[in-house]
Motif scaffolding. Structure first.
Motif, PDB file in Angstrom:
ATOM      1  N   GLN A  28       0.876  -1.161   0.000  1.00  0.00           N
ATOM      2  CA  GLN A  28       0.000   0.000   0.000  1.00  0.00           C
ATOM      3  C   GLN A  28       0.920   1.220   0.000  1.00  0.00           C
ATOM      4  O   GLN A  28       1.896   1.254   0.756  1.00  0.00           O
ATOM      5  CB  GLN A  28      -0.868  -0.028   1.251  1.00  0.00           C
ATOM      6  CG  GLN A  28      -2.055   0.876   1.238  1.00  0.00           C
ATOM      7  CD  GLN A  28      -2.907   0.633   2.472  1.00  0.00           C
ATOM      8  OE1 GLN A  28      -2.403   0.483   3.571  1.00  0.00           O
ATOM      9  NE2 GLN A  28      -4.210   0.596   2.293  1.00  0.00           N
ATOM     10  N   VAL A  30       1.178   5.678  -0.245  1.00  0.00           N
ATOM     11  CA  VAL A  30       0.471   6.948  -0.086  1.00  0.00           C
ATOM     12  C   VAL A  30       1.372   8.055  -0.634  1.00  0.00           C
ATOM     13  O   VAL A  30       2.554   8.128  -0.278  1.00  0.00           O
ATOM     14  CB  VAL A  30       0.159   7.241   1.404  1.00  0.00           C
ATOM     15  CG1 VAL A  30      -0.506   8.604   1.555  1.00  0.00           C
ATOM     16  CG2 VAL A  30      -0.704   6.148   1.996  1.00  0.00           C
ATOM     17  N   TRP A  63       3.198   4.546   8.497  1.00  0.00           N
ATOM     18  CA  TRP A  63       2.254   5.603   8.828  1.00  0.00           C
ATOM     19  C   TRP A  63       2.709   6.876   8.135  1.00  0.00           C
ATOM     20  O   TRP A  63       3.821   6.966   7.633  1.00  0.00           O
ATOM     21  CB  TRP A  63       2.181   5.820  10.345  1.00  0.00           C
ATOM     22  CG  TRP A  63       3.453   6.360  10.912  1.00  0.00           C
ATOM     23  CD1 TRP A  63       3.798   7.678  11.096  1.00  0.00           C
ATOM     24  CD2 TRP A  63       4.592   5.616  11.323  1.00  0.00           C
ATOM     25  NE1 TRP A  63       5.068   7.787  11.605  1.00  0.00           N
ATOM     26  CE2 TRP A  63       5.576   6.531  11.751  1.00  0.00           C
ATOM     27  CE3 TRP A  63       4.887   4.265  11.365  1.00  0.00           C
ATOM     28  CZ2 TRP A  63       6.816   6.128  12.216  1.00  0.00           C
ATOM     29  CZ3 TRP A  63       6.128   3.867  11.830  1.00  0.00           C
ATOM     30  CH2 TRP A  63       7.065   4.793  12.251  1.00  0.00           C
ATOM     31  N   ILE A  73      -1.839   8.842  10.291  1.00  0.00           N
ATOM     32  CA  ILE A  73      -2.643   7.740   9.779  1.00  0.00           C
ATOM     33  C   ILE A  73      -1.735   6.534   9.534  1.00  0.00           C
ATOM     34  O   ILE A  73      -0.690   6.652   8.892  1.00  0.00           O
ATOM     35  CB  ILE A  73      -3.364   8.144   8.480  1.00  0.00           C
ATOM     36  CG1 ILE A  73      -4.294   9.327   8.765  1.00  0.00           C
ATOM     37  CG2 ILE A  73      -4.131   6.965   7.894  1.00  0.00           C
ATOM     38  CD1 ILE A  73      -4.939   9.926   7.554  1.00  0.00           C
ATOM     39  N   LEU A  75      -1.148   2.460   8.147  1.00  0.00           N
ATOM     40  CA  LEU A  75      -1.545   1.654   6.999  1.00  0.00           C
ATOM     41  C   LEU A  75      -1.550   0.172   7.366  1.00  0.00           C
ATOM     42  O   LEU A  75      -0.632  -0.315   8.025  1.00  0.00           O
ATOM     43  CB  LEU A  75      -0.579   1.867   5.834  1.00  0.00           C
ATOM     44  CG  LEU A  75      -0.438   3.286   5.317  1.00  0.00           C
ATOM     45  CD1 LEU A  75       0.633   3.348   4.234  1.00  0.00           C
ATOM     46  CD2 LEU A  75      -1.756   3.800   4.781  1.00  0.00           C
ATOM     47  N   HIS A  97      -5.656   6.778  13.666  1.00  0.00           N
ATOM     48  CA  HIS A  97      -6.530   6.474  12.534  1.00  0.00           C
ATOM     49  C   HIS A  97      -5.804   5.495  11.621  1.00  0.00           C
ATOM     50  O   HIS A  97      -4.594   5.605  11.433  1.00  0.00           O
ATOM     51  CB  HIS A  97      -6.874   7.743  11.748  1.00  0.00           C
ATOM     52  CG  HIS A  97      -7.450   8.825  12.600  1.00  0.00           C
ATOM     53  ND1 HIS A  97      -8.764   8.860  12.966  1.00  0.00           N
ATOM     54  CD2 HIS A  97      -6.865   9.899  13.179  1.00  0.00           C
ATOM     55  CE1 HIS A  97      -8.979   9.913  13.733  1.00  0.00           C
ATOM     56  NE2 HIS A  97      -7.837  10.561  13.881  1.00  0.00           N
ATOM     57  N   ALA A  99      -5.918   3.538   7.737  1.00  0.00           N
ATOM     58  CA  ALA A  99      -6.461   3.345   6.387  1.00  0.00           C
ATOM     59  C   ALA A  99      -6.039   1.948   5.958  1.00  0.00           C
ATOM     60  O   ALA A  99      -4.858   1.611   6.004  1.00  0.00           O
ATOM     61  CB  ALA A  99      -5.891   4.385   5.436  1.00  0.00           C
ATOM     62  N   SER A 101      -6.765  -1.264   3.002  1.00  0.00           N
ATOM     63  CA  SER A 101      -7.438  -1.783   1.822  1.00  0.00           C
ATOM     64  C   SER A 101      -7.796  -3.236   2.090  1.00  0.00           C
ATOM     65  O   SER A 101      -7.157  -3.910   2.888  1.00  0.00           O
ATOM     66  CB  SER A 101      -6.528  -1.664   0.590  1.00  0.00           C
ATOM     67  OG  SER A 101      -5.309  -2.328   0.820  1.00  0.00           O
TER      68      SER A 101
END
Length: 111
Positions: A28, A30, A63, A73, A75, A97, A99, A101
């Motif tokens: 993942q 970002v 993160w 955030i 991951l 928090h 995120a 998938s």
């Protein structure tokens, strides 16, 4: 969603058969508004008996800080969410928090 990340294979970097010179990770990524890579996460727990992709030999943690905000955030990818140590490692880094998938069909999976 997830992407495939090819990383040059080095001793003790990833699991799986050494079929070529790369580790193949379910990843993942970002990117920031300017295209800068903010974070990259390699899935730590493949689901199933024979993982089709490599796994890091040491659990991955990633993160990022939301640009212009005081929000961190973390991951995760799909099945990694089922492992409390994955969340604990992120909380230890100040993450509040996450995120993640996933490829869940219609409901939360029951393993």
């Amino acid at each position: 969603g997830s992407v495939v990340d090819l990383v040059p294979r080095a001793p003790e970097t990833c699991s799986g058969e050494a079929v070529d010179e790369y580790c193949i990770y379910n990843s993942q990524v970002v990117f920031g508004p300017d295209g800068t890579l903010l974070a990259k996460y390699h899935k730590s727990h493949e689901y199933g008996l024979v993982p089709p992709l490599d796994q890091p030999l040491r659990p991955s943690t990633a993160w990022f800080d939301l640009p212009g905000k005081s929000v961190r955030i973390g991951l995760l990818i799909c099945y990694d969410l089922e492992f409390p140590e994955s969340i604990a490692a992120l909380v230890h880094k100040g993450v509040r928090h996450v995120a993640f998938s996933t490829n869940w069909e219609a409901s939360f999976p029951v393993y």
